[in-house]
Enzyme design. Structure first.
Site, PDB file in Angstrom:
ATOM      1  N   THR A 150      74.598  26.572  -6.021  1.00  0.00           N
ATOM      2  CA  THR A 150      75.999  26.982  -5.895  1.00  0.00           C
ATOM      3  C   THR A 150      76.815  25.921  -6.618  1.00  0.00           C
ATOM      4  OG1 THR A 150      75.585  27.961  -3.729  1.00  0.00           O
ATOM      5  CG2 THR A 150      77.875  27.576  -4.334  1.00  0.00           C
TER       6      THR A 150
ATOM      7  N   LYS B 134      80.107  34.265  -5.695  1.00  0.00           N
ATOM      8  CA  LYS B 134      79.722  33.403  -4.571  1.00  0.00           C
ATOM      9  C   LYS B 134      80.972  32.743  -3.961  1.00  0.00           C
ATOM     10  CE  LYS B 134      77.120  30.656  -1.950  1.00  0.00           C
ATOM     11  NZ  LYS B 134      76.213  31.042  -0.889  1.00  0.00           N
TER      12      LYS B 134
ATOM     13  N   LYS C  66      81.590  21.188  -0.390  1.00  0.00           N
ATOM     14  CA  LYS C  66      81.390  21.279  -1.852  1.00  0.00           C
ATOM     15  C   LYS C  66      81.856  22.646  -2.354  1.00  0.00           C
ATOM     16  CE  LYS C  66      77.179  22.420  -3.042  1.00  0.00           C
ATOM     17  NZ  LYS C  66      76.944  23.740  -3.604  1.00  0.00           N
TER      18      LYS C  66
END
Ligand SMILES: NC(=O)c1ccc[n+]([C@@H]2O[C@H](COP(=O)([O-])OP(=O)(O)OC[C@H]3O[C@@H](n4cnc5c(N)ncnc54)[C@H](OP(=O)(O)O)[C@@H]3O)[C@@H](O)[C@H]2O)c1
Length: 288
Positions: free
Chosen positions: A97, A172, A240
């Site tokens: 990711t 995502k 993150k």
């Protein structure tokens, strides 16, 4: 079956690479901490290499699942990086990711060397990786995607090309935006139910069958009530991801007030020592 390489054998990458081996692919792995690569080979067969460059020799597809943008650059670029060793026509599939920007940067670097690139972040967590039922959101050229879809399906229940390179990472981001506010709402519900003196499990059981039901309620409600967070998707990883999507929103002008607020709540969970706690630990912040 193809000769493939897998870079990064963490919680997600290890089992994903395992599914490729079970399907009969000839898998060479690389992991920064070599002991993990040796253990993976003992359990799954195949081979391990000391650098990404060596691991990708002769591979038609190279998969990676590492931590963040810089970790990804460190396994892809440079003298020992994957691009230095990949053969013309091979495709790099990135399951990290990461930002859409790094996907575009690395896709351009790959193209210069006659290589394909697909950004392919995943959803479904550790259990999804172990059971081979991940959801994979891809970005890249259709022709390139067609070369890797079957192999990805070794560990995916759903895999879809969403648009050009970066579109997988952008999808995502939408996934994480949808989760952030929902987990805070669920935390407030559990917290309120406790203060109201209700039987929290009974409350969740009944409301999960109505309009308030969600994956988070089904899979995390009970453990939130019990104050158990030592499993699952770490708060550090969520921060993150929120950092990546808030940066992207600054660029595209999207308004994400709740995501920004929840990011700050997660910073407070980190200050409580919850860096590796599951993201459902937002409720612990309300109950401290
Ligand atoms: N865990 C989840 O539920 C989940 C769900 C969806 C998406 N993701 C995403 O999937 C990615 C991996 O997550 P994970 O849970 O598998 O993490 P993890 O268990 O911490 O594994 C990270 C892997 O990346 C490697 N790595 C990190 N930095 C590196 C560097 N600079 N150079 C080379 N290798 C490096 C690590 O090597 P070492 O073994 O040497 O540390 C390890 O193999 C992350 O982007 C995460 O956000 C995770």
């Amino acid at each position: 079956m193809a000769k493939v390489a897998f870079l990064g054998l963490g919680v997600m990458g290890g089992p994903m690479a395992g599914h490729l081996a079970k399907k009969g692919h000839d898998v060479t792995v690389y992991n920064r901490t070599g002991a993990k690569a040796e253990a993976w080979v003992s359990a799954n067969g195949g081979a391990h290499a000391a650098t990404p460059r060596e691991a990708v020799k002769g591979a038609t597809i190279v998969f990676a699942c590492v931590g963040n943008d810089d970790d990804l650059r460190s396994v892809v670029l440079g003298d020992d990086g994957a691009l230095a060793g990949m053969e013309n026509g091979a495709v790099f599939v990135d399951h990290t990711t990461a930002s859409a920007e790094v996907a575009r940067e690395l896709a351009a670097a790959a193209k210069d060397k006659g290589l394909g690139f697909i950004d392919a972040p995943v959803s479904g967590g550790q259990a999804g990786a172990e059971n081979g039922v991940l959801t994979v959101m891809c970005g890249g050229e259709a022709e390139t995607y067609a070369k890797v879809e079957d192999a990805i399906k070794s560990y995916a229940r759903a895999c879809r090309l969403m648009g050009p390179v970066g579109a997988g990472q952008l999808t995502k981001m939408v996934n994480q935006i949808c989760i952030a506010g929902l987990v805070q709402g669920l935390s407030e519900g559990v917290h309120f139910a406790k203060r109201a003196g209700l039987d929290v499990e009974a409350v969740l059981d009944v409301i999960s069958k109505g309009a308030a039901g969600s994956w988070q309620m089904e899979n995390r409600g009970k453990t939130m009530n019990e104050g158990k967070f030592d499993f699952g998707f770490a708060v550090d990883w969520m921060r993150k991801d929120l950092g990546i999507l808030l940066d992207e929103a600054r660029r595209n002008g999207a308004k994400l007030p709740v995501s920004a607020l929840v990011d700050q709540f997660y910073a407070e969970v980190q200050a409580m020592g919850g860096n590796r706690w599951d993201t459902s630990s937002l409720v612990a912040r309300l109950e401290r």
